[in-house]
Design a protein around this motif. Structure first.
Motif, mmCIF file in Angstrom:
data_model
loop_
_atom_site.group_PDB
_atom_site.id
_atom_site.type_symbol
_atom_site.label_atom_id
_atom_site.label_comp_id
_atom_site.label_asym_id
_atom_site.label_seq_id
_atom_site.Cartn_x
_atom_site.Cartn_y
_atom_site.Cartn_z
ATOM 1 N N HIS A 136 35.698 31.446 36.516
ATOM 2 C CA HIS A 136 35.267 31.275 36.875
ATOM 3 C C HIS A 136 34.342 31.726 37.872
ATOM 4 O O HIS A 136 33.465 31.220 38.571
ATOM 5 N N SER A 137 33.580 32.088 37.165
ATOM 6 C CA SER A 137 32.150 33.001 37.701
ATOM 7 C C SER A 137 31.247 31.094 37.995
ATOM 8 O O SER A 137 30.252 31.165 38.305
ATOM 9 N N HIS A 176 31.430 30.086 41.258
ATOM 10 C CA HIS A 176 31.119 30.764 41.871
ATOM 11 C C HIS A 176 30.183 29.693 42.450
ATOM 12 O O HIS A 176 28.743 30.427 43.232
ATOM 13 N N PHE A 221 47.079 35.892 37.202
ATOM 14 C CA PHE A 221 46.887 35.204 36.391
ATOM 15 C C PHE A 221 46.371 33.688 35.678
ATOM 16 O O PHE A 221 47.058 33.124 35.914
ATOM 17 N N GLY A 256 42.201 33.078 34.150
ATOM 18 C CA GLY A 256 41.779 32.874 32.801
ATOM 19 C C GLY A 256 41.324 34.359 32.211
ATOM 20 O O GLY A 256 41.526 34.693 30.755
ATOM 21 N N LEU A 257 40.840 35.301 33.299
ATOM 22 C CA LEU A 257 40.644 36.875 32.648
ATOM 23 C C LEU A 257 42.416 37.231 32.568
ATOM 24 O O LEU A 257 42.602 38.179 31.632
ATOM 25 N N SER A 281 51.001 38.093 40.522
ATOM 26 C CA SER A 281 51.341 37.527 40.526
ATOM 27 C C SER A 281 51.404 37.084 41.789
ATOM 28 O O SER A 281 51.988 37.460 42.487
ATOM 29 N N GLN A 282 50.647 35.665 42.459
ATOM 30 C CA GLN A 282 51.517 35.768 44.017
ATOM 31 C C GLN A 282 52.203 34.799 43.718
ATOM 32 O O GLN A 282 52.924 35.005 45.023
ATOM 33 N N LYS A 307 54.903 30.994 36.899
ATOM 34 C CA LYS A 307 54.514 31.122 35.395
ATOM 35 C C LYS A 307 54.702 32.872 34.783
ATOM 36 O O LYS A 307 53.884 33.155 33.839
ATOM 37 N N THR A 339 42.035 41.332 38.237
ATOM 38 C CA THR A 339 40.950 39.596 37.995
ATOM 39 C C THR A 339 40.788 38.310 38.914
ATOM 40 O O THR A 339 40.547 37.584 38.628
ATOM 41 N N VAL A 394 37.982 43.498 38.334
ATOM 42 C CA VAL A 394 36.608 42.497 37.420
ATOM 43 C C VAL A 394 36.665 41.423 38.208
ATOM 44 O O VAL A 394 35.549 40.611 38.369
ATOM 45 N N LEU A 405 35.747 38.760 41.480
ATOM 46 C CA LEU A 405 33.883 39.159 42.408
ATOM 47 C C LEU A 405 34.123 38.145 43.449
ATOM 48 O O LEU A 405 33.551 37.159 43.257
ATOM 49 N N SER A 420 33.775 47.208 36.763
ATOM 50 C CA SER A 420 33.418 46.396 35.600
ATOM 51 C C SER A 420 32.698 45.594 34.768
ATOM 52 O O SER A 420 33.205 44.463 35.385
ATOM 53 N N ILE A 461 31.570 42.883 32.510
ATOM 54 C CA ILE A 461 31.812 42.040 31.127
ATOM 55 C C ILE A 461 31.620 43.253 29.797
ATOM 56 O O ILE A 461 32.620 44.275 30.710
ATOM 57 N N ARG A 479 42.912 28.464 30.126
ATOM 58 C CA ARG A 479 41.487 28.863 30.399
ATOM 59 C C ARG A 479 41.027 26.766 29.892
ATOM 60 O O ARG A 479 41.374 26.601 28.924
HETATM 61 P P1 NAP Z 1 41.149 31.905 37.614
HETATM 62 O O1 NAP Z 1 40.888 31.466 36.370
HETATM 63 O O2 NAP Z 1 40.627 31.166 38.360
HETATM 64 O O3 NAP Z 1 42.061 33.414 37.756
HETATM 65 C C1 NAP Z 1 42.191 34.010 39.166
HETATM 66 C C2 NAP Z 1 43.682 34.256 38.956
HETATM 67 O O4 NAP Z 1 43.263 35.140 40.101
HETATM 68 C C3 NAP Z 1 44.267 32.720 39.916
HETATM 69 O O5 NAP Z 1 44.572 32.415 38.769
HETATM 70 C C4 NAP Z 1 45.232 33.517 40.540
HETATM 71 O O6 NAP Z 1 46.345 33.756 39.685
HETATM 72 C C5 NAP Z 1 44.447 34.578 41.464
HETATM 73 N N1 NAP Z 1 44.160 34.534 42.922
HETATM 74 C C6 NAP Z 1 43.774 33.264 42.788
HETATM 75 N N2 NAP Z 1 42.781 33.022 44.469
HETATM 76 C C7 NAP Z 1 43.765 34.028 44.328
HETATM 77 C C8 NAP Z 1 43.765 34.711 46.547
HETATM 78 N N3 NAP Z 1 43.116 33.791 47.088
HETATM 79 N N4 NAP Z 1 45.149 35.535 46.355
HETATM 80 C C9 NAP Z 1 45.346 36.129 45.172
HETATM 81 N N5 NAP Z 1 45.207 36.228 44.149
HETATM 82 C C10 NAP Z 1 44.343 34.515 43.861
HETATM 83 O O7 NAP Z 1 39.476 32.898 37.397
HETATM 84 P P2 NAP Z 1 38.944 33.696 36.274
HETATM 85 O O8 NAP Z 1 37.910 33.060 35.052
HETATM 86 O O9 NAP Z 1 39.847 34.198 35.222
HETATM 87 O O10 NAP Z 1 37.657 35.204 37.157
HETATM 88 C C11 NAP Z 1 38.178 35.939 37.528
HETATM 89 C C12 NAP Z 1 37.681 35.986 38.863
HETATM 90 O O11 NAP Z 1 36.233 37.193 38.220
HETATM 91 C C13 NAP Z 1 36.437 35.382 39.460
HETATM 92 O O12 NAP Z 1 35.725 36.164 40.383
HETATM 93 C C14 NAP Z 1 34.452 36.230 38.549
HETATM 94 O O13 NAP Z 1 34.055 35.175 38.734
HETATM 95 C C15 NAP Z 1 35.511 37.045 37.645
HETATM 96 N N6 NAP Z 1 35.017 37.114 36.901
HETATM 97 C C16 NAP Z 1 33.685 38.693 36.747
HETATM 98 C C17 NAP Z 1 33.817 39.211 35.676
HETATM 99 C C18 NAP Z 1 32.798 40.479 35.144
HETATM 100 O O14 NAP Z 1 31.966 41.136 34.270
HETATM 101 N N7 NAP Z 1 33.124 41.033 36.282
HETATM 102 C C19 NAP Z 1 33.216 38.454 34.296
HETATM 103 C C20 NAP Z 1 34.046 37.240 34.417
HETATM 104 C C21 NAP Z 1 34.670 36.326 35.001
HETATM 105 P P3 NAP Z 1 47.927 33.751 39.901
HETATM 106 O O15 NAP Z 1 47.873 32.524 40.160
HETATM 107 O O16 NAP Z 1 48.302 34.244 39.144
HETATM 108 O O17 NAP Z 1 48.124 34.564 41.491
#
Ligand code: NAP
Ligand code: ZN
Ligand code: ZN
Length: 346
Positions: A42-43, A46, A183, A185-186, A205-206, A210, A244, A267, A269, A291, A293, A338
């Protein structure tokens, strides 16, 4: 310099399209990697959309890279041609600050060189994994153990380490109740890792859409955050909440689910500023943290752990022409779990 086929966003928010980029010549300590698979984090979205601020274009995203070593520089000692390797979110750092020396390159005082949307030590923009080859200093390359298939290993290079590192740091393990919020990718990798570490795992999860997958992949419990009863039933339950989610949440509501001395580690963002009200922490000496990565040694440790536990990502393998559609599906939380690009299709 070598010309390499890649997929790039030419401008902010523009659809990604095929292009060619130049990779530097293989230097003394460099490894040339034939990229086989690249995960979509998802990053990536973004950054293509400049949701986190101004970015560098054209942008070749991708920091979940799995491939095979094709060439090594004369000074390389860690890798040989034919090795199975990965590259995550960083391709360099200062190597001299306390954080770098401690193996916490992600917290480098000079900021690490990110795999894409960064500027390398040669002053040129970095380009990521949505491409067929990459040249990386051997110190920022990790080994993918034989037991892990490259396609399901690729997402571990970001989703894996980003969840493993805080789970370890906050001692997820037997006797600990861990909630994973989101629930995607992360989240799904975090659930698998927390389960493998021996924690009792709950998915928040929302919806319950799943739930079956969540329970199959290692969760003990699965609740919908759209149901207010979830917050009543689980009040004061968790030692650790790993958030996440890519969007802001009602933090006070989630913090109320922590038990005494519990921690909520973020984690995800979001693109918008997030407000956390101090008063929601007082009740039980709760803490809120974040945190980023993980360092290179811990990334290797994570891959070895995942191989030992036969743990990879659940992936949907796509061709490069499907990247733009995949982005829309990620934004709609419609990912199981993913997207991984088969880079042969670029
Ligand atoms: P993703 O696959 O899109 O997963 C995010 C999950 O969050 C969605 O599947 C959904 O899960 C839930 N969600 C999304 N929008 C929402 C909302 N408005 N309200 C409530 N829940 C919501 O994304 P990802 O690749 O896992 O990445 C998640 C976040 O982590 C991103 O912001 C990314 O930039 C960040 N990230 C940070 C790091 C770090 O080092 N800290 C590293 C990688 C990624 P449900 O359907 O289960 O609700
Ligand atoms: Zn990522
Ligand atoms: Zn440093």
């Amino acid at each position: 310099m070598t010309s390499v086929a890649a997929y790039a966003a030419p401008a902010p928010k523009a659809p990604l399209e095929r292009t060619t980029i130049e990779r530097r010549a293989v230097g003394e300590f460099d490894v040339l990697i034939d990229i086989k698979f690249a995960g979509i984090c998802h990053s990536d979205i973004h950054q293509v959309r400049e949701g986190w601020g101004k970015a560098i274009f054209p942008m070749v995203p991708g920091h979940e890279i799995a491939g095979i070593v094709a060439e090594v520089g004369s000074g390389v000692t860690k890798y040989a041609v034919g090795d199975r390797v990965g590259v995550g979110c960083m391709v360099d750092s200062c190597r001299e600050c306390d954080n770098c020396k401690a193996g916490l390159q992600q917290y480098c005082d000079q900021r690490p060189t990110m795999t894409y949307n960064g500027i390398g030590k040669d002053g040129r923009p970095t380009y990521g994994g949505y491409s067929q080859k990459i040249v990386v200093d051997e110190n920022y390359v990790v080994r993918i153990p034989d037991g892990l298939a490259l396609d399901v290993a690729a997402p571990l290079l970001c989703a894996g380490i980003t969840t493993y590192s805080p789970l370890k740091h906050w001692n997820a393990g037997p006797g600990k109740k861990v909630a994973v919020v989101g629930f995607g990718g992360l989240g799904h990798v975090g659930v698998k890792i927390a389960h493998a570490l021996g924690a009792e795992v709950t998915v928040l999860s929302q919806s319950l859409r799943k739930k079956d997958d969540g329970l199959k992949l290692g969760a003990d419990h699965y609740h919908a955050t759209s149901d207010p009863k979830t917050f009543e039933d689980l009040k004061g339950t968790f030692d650790l909440i790993l958030n996440t989610v890519s969007a802001p949440l009602d933090f006070a509501a989630f913090l109320s689910l922590l038990r005494t001395d519990g921690a909520m580690v973020n984690v995800g963002l979001p693109e918008e500023p997030v407000q956390i009200v101090l008063q929601s922490l007082f009740g039980n000496r709760r803490s809120v943290s974040s945190s980023s990565i993980g360092g290179i040694p811990e990334t290797q440790e994570m891959l070895d752990f995942c191989a030992e536990h036969n743990l990879g990502a659940e992936i949907e393998l796509i061709g490069a022409s499907e990247i733009n559609d995949a982005y829309e599906r990620v934004l709609a939380s419609d990912v199981r779990y993913r997207f991984v690009i088969d880079t042969a299709t670029i």
